[in-house]
Design an enzyme around this catalytic site. Structure first.
Site, PDB file in Angstrom:
ATOM      1  N   HIS A  24     -10.312   2.703   3.645  1.00  0.00           N
ATOM      2  CA  HIS A  24     -11.114   2.542   4.856  1.00  0.00           C
ATOM      3  C   HIS A  24     -10.273   2.390   6.115  1.00  0.00           C
ATOM      4  O   HIS A  24     -10.787   2.000   7.160  1.00  0.00           O
ATOM      5  CB  HIS A  24     -12.044   1.337   4.709  1.00  0.00           C
ATOM      6  CG  HIS A  24     -13.142   1.546   3.706  1.00  0.00           C
ATOM      7  ND1 HIS A  24     -14.051   2.571   3.792  1.00  0.00           N
ATOM      8  CD2 HIS A  24     -13.449   0.871   2.573  1.00  0.00           C
ATOM      9  CE1 HIS A  24     -14.894   2.513   2.778  1.00  0.00           C
ATOM     10  NE2 HIS A  24     -14.550   1.497   2.018  1.00  0.00           N
ATOM     11  N   ASP A  48     -19.702  -3.065  -0.869  1.00  0.00           N
ATOM     12  CA  ASP A  48     -20.259  -1.877  -1.528  1.00  0.00           C
ATOM     13  C   ASP A  48     -21.287  -2.250  -2.577  1.00  0.00           C
ATOM     14  O   ASP A  48     -22.286  -1.552  -2.766  1.00  0.00           O
ATOM     15  CB  ASP A  48     -19.134  -1.040  -2.153  1.00  0.00           C
ATOM     16  CG  ASP A  48     -18.383  -0.230  -1.119  1.00  0.00           C
ATOM     17  OD1 ASP A  48     -17.197  -0.503  -0.892  1.00  0.00           O
ATOM     18  OD2 ASP A  48     -19.006   0.670  -0.513  1.00  0.00           O
ATOM     19  N   ASP A  62       5.754   6.233  -6.842  1.00  0.00           N
ATOM     20  CA  ASP A  62       7.091   6.724  -6.473  1.00  0.00           C
ATOM     21  C   ASP A  62       7.509   6.201  -5.105  1.00  0.00           C
ATOM     22  O   ASP A  62       8.692   5.955  -4.863  1.00  0.00           O
ATOM     23  CB  ASP A  62       7.133   8.259  -6.484  1.00  0.00           C
ATOM     24  CG  ASP A  62       7.220   8.838  -7.897  1.00  0.00           C
ATOM     25  OD1 ASP A  62       7.088  10.068  -8.034  1.00  0.00           O
ATOM     26  OD2 ASP A  62       7.401   8.054  -8.851  1.00  0.00           O
ATOM     27  N   ARG A  86      -4.265   0.141  -1.818  1.00  0.00           N
ATOM     28  CA  ARG A  86      -5.540   0.722  -2.251  1.00  0.00           C
ATOM     29  C   ARG A  86      -5.606   2.176  -1.797  1.00  0.00           C
ATOM     30  O   ARG A  86      -5.636   2.446  -0.591  1.00  0.00           O
ATOM     31  CB  ARG A  86      -6.725  -0.040  -1.706  1.00  0.00           C
ATOM     32  CG  ARG A  86      -8.052   0.558  -2.149  1.00  0.00           C
ATOM     33  CD  ARG A  86      -9.246  -0.329  -1.900  1.00  0.00           C
ATOM     34  NE  ARG A  86      -9.669  -0.378  -0.510  1.00  0.00           N
ATOM     35  CZ  ARG A  86     -10.821  -0.930  -0.136  1.00  0.00           C
ATOM     36  NH1 ARG A  86     -11.630  -1.472  -1.048  1.00  0.00           N
ATOM     37  NH2 ARG A  86     -11.165  -0.975   1.149  1.00  0.00           N
TER      38      ARG A  86
HETATM   39  O1  LIG Z   1     -16.852  -3.523  -1.245  1.00  0.00           O
HETATM   40  C1  LIG Z   1     -16.079  -4.316  -0.697  1.00  0.00           C
HETATM   41  O2  LIG Z   1     -16.386  -5.440  -0.229  1.00  0.00           O
HETATM   42  C2  LIG Z   1     -14.663  -3.902  -0.599  1.00  0.00           C
HETATM   43  O3  LIG Z   1     -14.201  -3.089  -1.390  1.00  0.00           O
HETATM   44  C3  LIG Z   1     -13.883  -4.381   0.583  1.00  0.00           C
HETATM   45  C4  LIG Z   1     -14.215  -3.478   1.746  1.00  0.00           C
HETATM   46  O4  LIG Z   1     -13.864  -2.137   1.401  1.00  0.00           O
HETATM   47  C5  LIG Z   1     -13.425  -3.888   2.980  1.00  0.00           C
HETATM   48  O5  LIG Z   1     -13.327  -2.791   3.829  1.00  0.00           O
HETATM   49  C6  LIG Z   1     -14.101  -5.020   3.722  1.00  0.00           C
HETATM   50  O6  LIG Z   1     -15.408  -4.674   4.048  1.00  0.00           O
END
Ligand SMILES: O=C(O)C(=O)C[C@H](O)[C@@H](O)CO
Length: 260
Positions: free
Chosen positions: A48, A178, A87, A73
């Protein structure tokens, strides 16, 4: 000479708290400042945040010089991306959207050299082997790689036991944002149904003997997750800290000078 020791992997395996900060500003200066702030780990986010391999390497380099550990990530857990990140010197990976035991096994295969896995051999070129200075890298690297799976939708929650059963998955991170969206509460990770699902997942991860992790700015949820055994807990986001701070400072300065 063996691959560098991964203190983060050891710490979460031992049940020691690892306090983390999310890095989304995608800049080595911010990574360097954050690495000196006292966090045990820093999440370099390329899902993100506008990170690419070069910006990730630059942040890995500055973090390596400080007493903090980089967790990277990728935008998705594809083998070719994992190969590049390993790597490049990443030793700990947080893979988003893991939804099945089969997917988790593919991730373990991706971090493992043949014959037991599919990681491509390129240590002669790699920062990970200190550009071939680490003579035993190929035979010692796997032990120092920490694989963290993200469970952050209903499919992942439903498959959590299968994911936890995969040897080589060192920890599972529950993604409240999410998961909230997939549960129909988008933008509401604090919804009671979401919090219950998050805490139930943490309980299951801990019961399975794996490390549980989360990112949340909610102090009560941070404390409850820690109480239930979560051990890699990200409590801050650089973007949030900076954006909130600079906006508040501007407003305060304008009020101070104009008495408003
Ligand atoms: O779903 C989530 O919470 C995460 O995986 C963290 C978010 O991706 C992060 O951007 C904070 O909102």
């Amino acid at each position: 000479m063996p691959a560098p020791h991964n203190p983060f992997k050891s710490a979460i395996a031992n049940g020691d708290l690892q306090l983390g900060c999310w890095l989304g500003l995608a800049d080595p200066y911010i990574a360097e400042i954050s690495a000196g702030a006292g966090f045990d780990w820093l999440l370099i986010d390329s899902e993100h945040a506008p990170n690419d391999l070069r910006s990730i390497v630059a942040q890995l380099q500055v973090i390596a010089a400080r007493n903090s550990h980089a967790v990277v990530r990728p935008p998705i857990g594809e083998t070719w991306i994992i190969k590049q990140l390993l790597d490049a010197g990443a030793q700990s990976l947080l893979i988003p959207m893991v939804e099945s035991g089969e997917q988790a096994q593919e991730l373990v295969d991706a971090i493992t050299y043949p014959p037991h896995g599919v990681r491509g051999v390129g240590s002669a070129l790699a920062r990970a082997s200190d550009f071939a200075a680490i003579g035993d890298y190929l035979t010692t690297a796997r032990e120092q790689i920490c694989l963290l799976a993200q469970v952050e939708n209903q499919k992942g929650i439903d498959a959590l036991d299968d994911i936890l059963a995969v040897d080589g998955v060192n920890g599972v991170f529950v993604g409240p944002s999410d998961l909230a969206a997939d549960m129909g509460f988008i933008g509401k990770p604090g919804q009671s149904e979401v919090q219950d699902a998050v805490l139930d997942a943490v309980d299951r991860i801990v019961a399975a003997g794996k490390a549980a992790g989360i990112l949340t700015l909610d102090k009560e949820l941070q404390a409850e997750c820690f109480k239930r055994g979560a051990r890699f807990i990200a409590t801050d986001i650089d973007v949030t800290l900076f954006a909130r701070g600079i906006r508040a400072s501007c407003a305060a300065s304008r009020a101070h000078l104009t008495n408003k």
